[in-house]
Each structure stands twice: as structure tokens, then as C-alpha cells.
Design a protein around this motif. Structure first.
Motif, PDB file in Angstrom:
ATOM      1  N   ASN A  40       0.832  -1.206   0.000  1.00 53.47           N
ATOM      2  CA  ASN A  40       0.000   0.000   0.000  1.00 53.47           C
ATOM      3  C   ASN A  40       0.865   1.254   0.000  1.00 53.47           C
ATOM      4  O   ASN A  40       0.525   2.266  -0.635  1.00 53.47           O
ATOM      5  CB  ASN A  40      -0.927  -0.004   1.215  1.00 53.47           C
ATOM      6  N   SER A  41       1.979   1.207   0.725  1.00 54.16           N
ATOM      7  CA  SER A  41       2.905   2.339   0.719  1.00 54.16           C
ATOM      8  C   SER A  41       3.490   2.558  -0.672  1.00 54.16           C
ATOM      9  O   SER A  41       3.639   3.699  -1.133  1.00 54.16           O
ATOM     10  CB  SER A  41       4.026   2.089   1.728  1.00 54.16           C
ATOM     11  N   LYS A  42       3.805   1.449  -1.357  1.00 55.73           N
ATOM     12  CA  LYS A  42       4.323   1.547  -2.721  1.00 55.73           C
ATOM     13  C   LYS A  42       3.268   2.141  -3.657  1.00 55.73           C
ATOM     14  O   LYS A  42       3.596   2.921  -4.563  1.00 55.73           O
ATOM     15  CB  LYS A  42       4.745   0.152  -3.198  1.00 55.73           C
ATOM     16  N   ALA A  43       1.996   1.802  -3.451  1.00 53.70           N
ATOM     17  CA  ALA A  43       0.925   2.359  -4.289  1.00 53.70           C
ATOM     18  C   ALA A  43       0.834   3.874  -4.118  1.00 53.70           C
ATOM     19  O   ALA A  43       0.606   4.608  -5.096  1.00 53.70           O
ATOM     20  CB  ALA A  43      -0.407   1.705  -3.926  1.00 53.70           C
ATOM     21  N   ILE A  44       1.016   4.367  -2.899  1.00 55.01           N
ATOM     22  CA  ILE A  44       0.993   5.814  -2.669  1.00 55.01           C
ATOM     23  C   ILE A  44       2.176   6.473  -3.368  1.00 55.01           C
ATOM     24  O   ILE A  44       2.037   7.529  -4.006  1.00 55.01           O
ATOM     25  CB  ILE A  44       1.016   6.109  -1.154  1.00 55.01           C
ATOM     26  N   THR A  45       3.353   5.859  -3.268  1.00 56.73           N
ATOM     27  CA  THR A  45       4.539   6.416  -3.927  1.00 56.73           C
ATOM     28  C   THR A  45       4.355   6.461  -5.443  1.00 56.73           C
ATOM     29  O   THR A  45       4.683   7.464  -6.098  1.00 56.73           O
ATOM     30  CB  THR A  45       5.780   5.566  -3.587  1.00 56.73           C
ATOM     31  N   THR A  46       3.805   5.385  -5.994  1.00 57.18           N
ATOM     32  CA  THR A  46       3.575   5.339  -7.444  1.00 57.18           C
ATOM     33  C   THR A  46       2.555   6.390  -7.876  1.00 57.18           C
ATOM     34  O   THR A  46       2.738   7.074  -8.900  1.00 57.18           O
ATOM     35  CB  THR A  46       3.090   3.942  -7.854  1.00 57.18           C
ATOM     36  N   SER A  47       1.485   6.537  -7.115  1.00 56.49           N
ATOM     37  CA  SER A  47       0.471   7.545  -7.440  1.00 56.49           C
ATOM     38  C   SER A  47       1.061   8.944  -7.388  1.00 56.49           C
ATOM     39  O   SER A  47       0.751   9.807  -8.232  1.00 56.49           O
ATOM     40  CB  SER A  47      -0.706   7.430  -6.469  1.00 56.49           C
ATOM     41  N   ASP A  48       1.914   9.184  -6.419  1.00 59.69           N
ATOM     42  CA  ASP A  48       2.545  10.501  -6.302  1.00 59.69           C
ATOM     43  C   ASP A  48       3.446  10.780  -7.499  1.00 59.69           C
ATOM     44  O   ASP A  48       3.472  11.903  -8.026  1.00 59.69           O
ATOM     45  CB  ASP A  48       3.341  10.555  -5.000  1.00 59.69           C
ATOM     46  N   GLU A  49       4.195   9.774  -7.939  1.00 61.15           N
ATOM     47  CA  GLU A  49       5.059   9.951  -9.111  1.00 61.15           C
ATOM     48  C   GLU A  49       4.230  10.222 -10.364  1.00 61.15           C
ATOM     49  O   GLU A  49       4.605  11.058 -11.203  1.00 61.15           O
ATOM     50  CB  GLU A  49       5.931   8.711  -9.297  1.00 61.15           C
ATOM     51  N   MET A  50       3.101   9.527 -10.494  1.00 57.19           N
ATOM     52  CA  MET A  50       2.238   9.746 -11.665  1.00 57.19           C
ATOM     53  C   MET A  50       1.652  11.147 -11.664  1.00 57.19           C
ATOM     54  O   MET A  50       1.559  11.801 -12.704  1.00 57.19           O
ATOM     55  CB  MET A  50       1.122   8.698 -11.688  1.00 57.19           C
ATOM     56  N   LEU A  51       1.250  11.618 -10.483  1.00 49.98           N
ATOM     57  CA  LEU A  51       0.745  12.989 -10.399  1.00 49.98           C
ATOM     58  C   LEU A  51       1.841  14.006 -10.735  1.00 49.98           C
ATOM     59  O   LEU A  51       1.575  15.031 -11.365  1.00 49.98           O
ATOM     60  CB  LEU A  51       0.221  13.256  -8.985  1.00 49.98           C
ATOM     61  N   GLY A  52       3.070  13.714 -10.296  1.00 49.43           N
ATOM     62  CA  GLY A  52       4.184  14.614 -10.634  1.00 49.43           C
ATOM     63  C   GLY A  52       4.438  14.681 -12.135  1.00 49.43           C
ATOM     64  O   GLY A  52       4.677  15.763 -12.689  1.00 49.43           O
ATOM     65  N   GLN A  53       4.354  13.530 -12.794  1.00 51.18           N
ATOM     66  CA  GLN A  53       4.541  13.514 -14.250  1.00 51.18           C
ATOM     67  C   GLN A  53       3.416  14.272 -14.955  1.00 51.18           C
ATOM     68  O   GLN A  53       3.639  14.969 -15.938  1.00 51.18           O
ATOM     69  CB  GLN A  53       4.600  12.077 -14.734  1.00 51.18           C
TER      70      GLN A  53
END
Length: 270
Positions: A251-264
Motif C-alpha cells: 500500500n505504501s508503494k501504491a501511494i509512492t507510485t500515485s505521487d510519481e504519476m501525479l508529478g509527471q
């Protein structure tokens, strides 16, 4: 905001609760009559992102499109599975083999229920009373304290498997004194309210207590000189801890991935 951020955050919260429950189980692995607890989950609301009709001519889809919004704890259940019965050095230690509970009267006058049979004989103003380690009187089948006057030598008392107190007569044959421990059972023991000190209180979910001497229930067996140990299995708890830790990390990895996608996505605007 991406749904995955909130969904993954809910997953991290629930897994943290799971770790808390496992930690409590491990902390009580040597607590007399402790019953293992387990965190239960349920899914949150689902959001419909596509209706059943998506084509221009209004044809019905066999399957609609819904996305879940996370998870939350629904309950923390207690497994009232019989714990191992172990010998004890205490003369007034009792282990229940079955579904029964001892009744004790609290300092507030209310009746509480426990599986912990580590009792002692306490000297009071009216005689000797059977009490818990905290001094709370144990109740008999009539809801009264188990009290013996000064003519009874408590060292000679004999307790049968159904909780009856017997005393030797002149020929040293045990005779019932008309006093019996008031064991009770519940329709749903998992619904009992935990009050601490291995004590439980009645709730609407647990149902009313049923005396084993009057109810149509399978009778429990009392063993003197024994105590019921915790039913926690350390190996199972460690495995569950690893599973919860892995779920937390995912779940922590999912938050990190979502944050990276929003940054892109934000960089595309530039």
C-alpha cells in the motif's frame, strides 16, 4: 486527486491495526486464559465510473464498471478456543474445560465474567471467601459470594468437576456443602465486552448468561490445581505479522507510485 492515494492510505491504516492486534496477542502469550484476537476487514463504498449503457444505441452491458475506494476494519473478533490446561502450584487454581465462565462481583457491584481461575481464600469479617487475585468475590449458582464460616477448615475442602464444594465428615467421607460455583455460558461469547484484567461484561451481542445448572447446555468441567493457558500460537502470529507487513509495504508503494504519476502529469502542463 487520484483515488489510489486514499485507497492505499486506508489499506495502510487497516494493516497498522492488524499489527496492533498481533502485538497484543504476542504480549499476552503467557497470560492465563487469554483468547486470541483477529482483525476483520470489509471494503468501503464502490464508485460507479461507467453506467450499464455505454453505446450510442443504448444497448445494455452485461457488466458495469465500479472501482473500490478502500478498506476499513469491521471488527476485532475473539477466538474462544480452548487453551491448553497446565498444572499449577496454587491450591485454589481452577481451569475450565468447556465453554463456561466464572462469575465474579466487581467493586461497582456489577457481575463480570472470566475464564481465569486463579483464586484464593480471603479472610473477611463474615468468614472466608473465595476471591480473585484482586479480591473480587467469586459467585455461586445463586449469585452469592462463596463464603465459609469459621467452622470450616478450607484446607480440607474438596471441589468436584462440576464445581461443588465438599467437606469430609467424621468418617472422612466427602459430603456436599450445598455450595457450587456458578458457571455460565453465552450464545455468542465473541460479543462480550472486554473490560481489562481478563474480565468480560454482558452486551446485547453476547446474549444473556445461561447457568450451566439450569440451561440445556453442555456442561463444563473444572480441574482444581490447573490453569488454562493462552490459546495464542506464536508461529501463527509471526506469519500473520509478515503478511500484514507485506500488505503495508504494498500500500505504501501504491501511494509512492500515485505521487510519481501525479508529478509527471503536472510536468506535462509545463
Amino acid at each position: 486527486m487520484m483515488r489510489s492515494l486514499w485507497t492505499a492510505a486506508s489499506g495502510m491504516r487497516t494493516q497498522q491495526t492488524t499489527i496492533d492486534v498481533i502485538a497484543n496477542n504476542l504480549a499476552n502469550v503467557n497470560t492465563t486464559s487469554y483468547k486470541r484476537e483477529a482483525a476483520e476487514f470489509k471494503s468501503l463504498l464502490y464508485q460507479t465510473i461507467q453506467t450499464k449503457t455505454t453505446t450510442a444505441n443504448g444497448e445494455q452491458k452485461p457488466i458495469d464498471a465500479q472501482v473500490g475506494l478502500g478498506v476499513r476494519n469491521s471488527s476485532i473478533s475473539t477466538a474462544f478456543r480452548q487453551g491448553p490446561v497446565q498444572p499449577s502450584d496454587g491450591v485454589w487454581d481452577f481451569a475450565i474445560q468447556g465453554n463456561g465462565f466464572f462469575r465474579v462481583r466487581g467493586e461497582d457491584g456489577e457481575v463480570y465474567y472470566t475464564r481465569t481461575g486463579k483464586f484464593q481464600m480471603a479472610i473477611g469479617t463474615n468468614g472466608t471467601v473465595l476471591a480473585t487475585a484482586e479480591g473480587l468475590p467469586v459467585l455461586d449458582t445463586n449469585g452469592a459470594s462463596i463464603l465459609f464460616d469459621s467452622s470450616i477448615d478450607t484446607a480440607k475442602l474438596i471441589i468436584t468437576e462440576d464445581g461443588r464444594f465438599c467437606y469430609p465428615d467424621e468418617e472422612n467421607n466427602p459430603k456436599p456443602l450445598g455450595v457450587q460455583m456458578g458457571l455460565v455460558q453465552f450464545t455468542n461469547p465473541a460479543g462480550l465486552i472486554k473490560t481489562g484484567d481478563s474480565m468480560y461484561q454482558v452486551s446485547e451481542a453476547s446474549g444473556d448468561p445461561v447457568l450451566e445448572t439450569s440451561g440445556n447446555v453442555k456442561k463444563s468441567r473444572i480441574s482444581q490445581g490447573y490453569l488454562e493457558a493462552s490459546n495464542v500460537q506464536v508461529v501463527d502470529e509471526m506469519v500473520d505479522m509478515i503478511i500484514a507487513q507485506r500488505a503495508y509495504e504494498m500500500n505504501s508503494k501504491a501511494i509512492t507510485t500515485s505521487d510519481e504519476m501525479l508529478g509527471q502529469a503536472n510536468q506535462l502542463k509545463r
